[in-house]
Design a protein around this motif. Structure first.
Motif, PDB file in Angstrom:
ATOM      1  N   VAL A   1       3.190  -3.593 -15.943  1.00  0.00           N
ATOM      2  CA  VAL A   1       3.251  -3.732 -14.496  1.00  0.00           C
ATOM      3  C   VAL A   1       2.623  -2.481 -13.887  1.00  0.00           C
ATOM      4  CG1 VAL A   1       4.748  -4.047 -12.497  1.00  0.00           C
ATOM      5  CG2 VAL A   1       5.379  -5.075 -14.694  1.00  0.00           C
ATOM      6  N   LEU A   2       1.606  -2.680 -13.061  1.00  0.00           N
ATOM      7  CA  LEU A   2       0.973  -1.581 -12.338  1.00  0.00           C
ATOM      8  C   LEU A   2       1.690  -1.423 -11.003  1.00  0.00           C
ATOM      9  CD1 LEU A   2      -1.306   0.496 -11.894  1.00  0.00           C
ATOM     10  CD2 LEU A   2      -2.720  -1.400 -11.052  1.00  0.00           C
ATOM     11  N   ILE A   3       2.134  -0.206 -10.711  1.00  0.00           N
ATOM     12  CA  ILE A   3       2.852   0.071  -9.468  1.00  0.00           C
ATOM     13  C   ILE A   3       2.033   1.084  -8.673  1.00  0.00           C
ATOM     14  CG2 ILE A   3       5.015   0.868  -8.445  1.00  0.00           C
ATOM     15  CD1 ILE A   3       6.283   0.275 -11.283  1.00  0.00           C
ATOM     16  N   VAL A   4       1.676   0.692  -7.444  1.00  0.00           N
ATOM     17  CA  VAL A   4       0.877   1.560  -6.578  1.00  0.00           C
ATOM     18  C   VAL A   4       1.467   1.572  -5.175  1.00  0.00           C
ATOM     19  CG1 VAL A   4      -1.264   1.199  -7.888  1.00  0.00           C
ATOM     20  CG2 VAL A   4      -0.737  -0.285  -5.947  1.00  0.00           C
ATOM     21  N   SER A   5       1.038   2.538  -4.400  1.00  0.00           N
ATOM     22  CA  SER A   5       1.459   2.617  -3.012  1.00  0.00           C
ATOM     23  C   SER A   5       0.407   3.370  -2.215  1.00  0.00           C
ATOM     24  CB  SER A   5       2.802   3.358  -2.912  1.00  0.00           C
ATOM     25  OG  SER A   5       3.309   3.295  -1.601  1.00  0.00           O
ATOM     26  N   ASP A   6       0.445   3.155  -0.926  1.00  0.00           N
ATOM     27  CA  ASP A   6      -0.335   3.961   0.019  1.00  0.00           C
ATOM     28  C   ASP A   6      -1.822   3.985  -0.301  1.00  0.00           C
ATOM     29  OD1 ASP A   6       1.854   5.227   1.810  1.00  0.00           O
ATOM     30  OD2 ASP A   6       2.617   5.466  -0.230  1.00  0.00           O
ATOM     31  N   THR A   7      -2.414   2.786  -0.432  1.00  0.00           N
ATOM     32  CA  THR A   7      -3.865   2.700  -0.623  1.00  0.00           C
ATOM     33  C   THR A   7      -4.601   2.910   0.695  1.00  0.00           C
ATOM     34  OG1 THR A   7      -3.641   0.283  -0.516  1.00  0.00           O
ATOM     35  CG2 THR A   7      -3.852   1.265  -2.705  1.00  0.00           C
ATOM     36  N   HIS A   8      -3.953   2.643   1.806  1.00  0.00           N
ATOM     37  CA  HIS A   8      -4.500   2.899   3.145  1.00  0.00           C
ATOM     38  C   HIS A   8      -5.930   2.382   3.315  1.00  0.00           C
ATOM     39  CE1 HIS A   8      -1.123   5.065   4.861  1.00  0.00           C
ATOM     40  NE2 HIS A   8      -0.965   5.650   3.683  1.00  0.00           N
ATOM     41  N   GLY A   9      -6.171   1.158   2.836  1.00  0.00           N
ATOM     42  CA  GLY A   9      -7.460   0.514   3.068  1.00  0.00           C
ATOM     43  C   GLY A   9      -8.580   0.952   2.141  1.00  0.00           C
TER      44      GLY A   9
END
Length: 167
Positions: free
Chosen positions: A3-11
């Motif tokens: 499972v890849l967990i990411v956050s805050d790519t902001h576009g």
């Protein structure tokens, strides 16, 4: 299962595209501040993607939080701003416990974390595009769900050459 967990790519999806290609996850969890790019992420993802709404996701229809089952664990996933993670993890941990979860995933601070707090595993993947921790390296998390259903979290950073290292 990975499972890849990411956050805050902001576009900005440049780093995410490379990470998806190298990790080849079975599922992606995005912890908010997508900034109207949900469909774009789903288009590049070779797997299901779950989103929660962040404080910069003004027109998003994603939920504020989700409770999901990974392996033999229940996981509370949120952006974090509504449970005041900028101060400490106490409200996050209490909310996760209230929903019967033993794990809490959050973003918002752009600072990676992998710890235990009040009996809850607490993980923040940091930001894959706008890091704020010392060294300012883009970070993400990979969760390996082993055959017994246990969760193993690894926070990674992206090196200048595009390879990864454990944070």
């Amino acid at each position: 299962m990975l499972v890849l967990i990411v956050s805050d790519t902001h576009g900005n999806l440049r780093n995410l595209k490379g990470v998806i290609k190298k990790v080849q996850p079975d599922q992606i969890l995005h912890l908010g501040d997508v900034e109207r790019q949900e469909a774009d992420i789903e288009a590049i993802a070779p797997c299901p993607v779950r989103f929660v709404r962040g404080n910069c996701d003004f027109y998003s229809t994603s939920p504020d939080f989700q409770v999901i089952e990974l392996g033999k664990h229940f996981v509370y996933m949120c952006h974090g701003h509504l449970v005041r993670v900028g101060y400490d993890e106490s409200q996050l941990a209490a909310t996760a416990k209230a929903y019967g979860c033993d794990t809490a995933l959050y973003g918002h601070t752009h600072v990676p974390q992998n710890t235990r707090y009040q009996g809850i595993t607490v993980v923040n993947p940091g930001s894959i595009t706008q890091p704020r921790q010392d060294g300012r390296r883009p970070t993400f998390c990979v969760c390996d769900v082993d055959p017994a259903g246990d969760l193993h979290f690894t926070v990674n950073y992206i090196k200048p050459d595009g390879s990864f290292a454990t944070f």
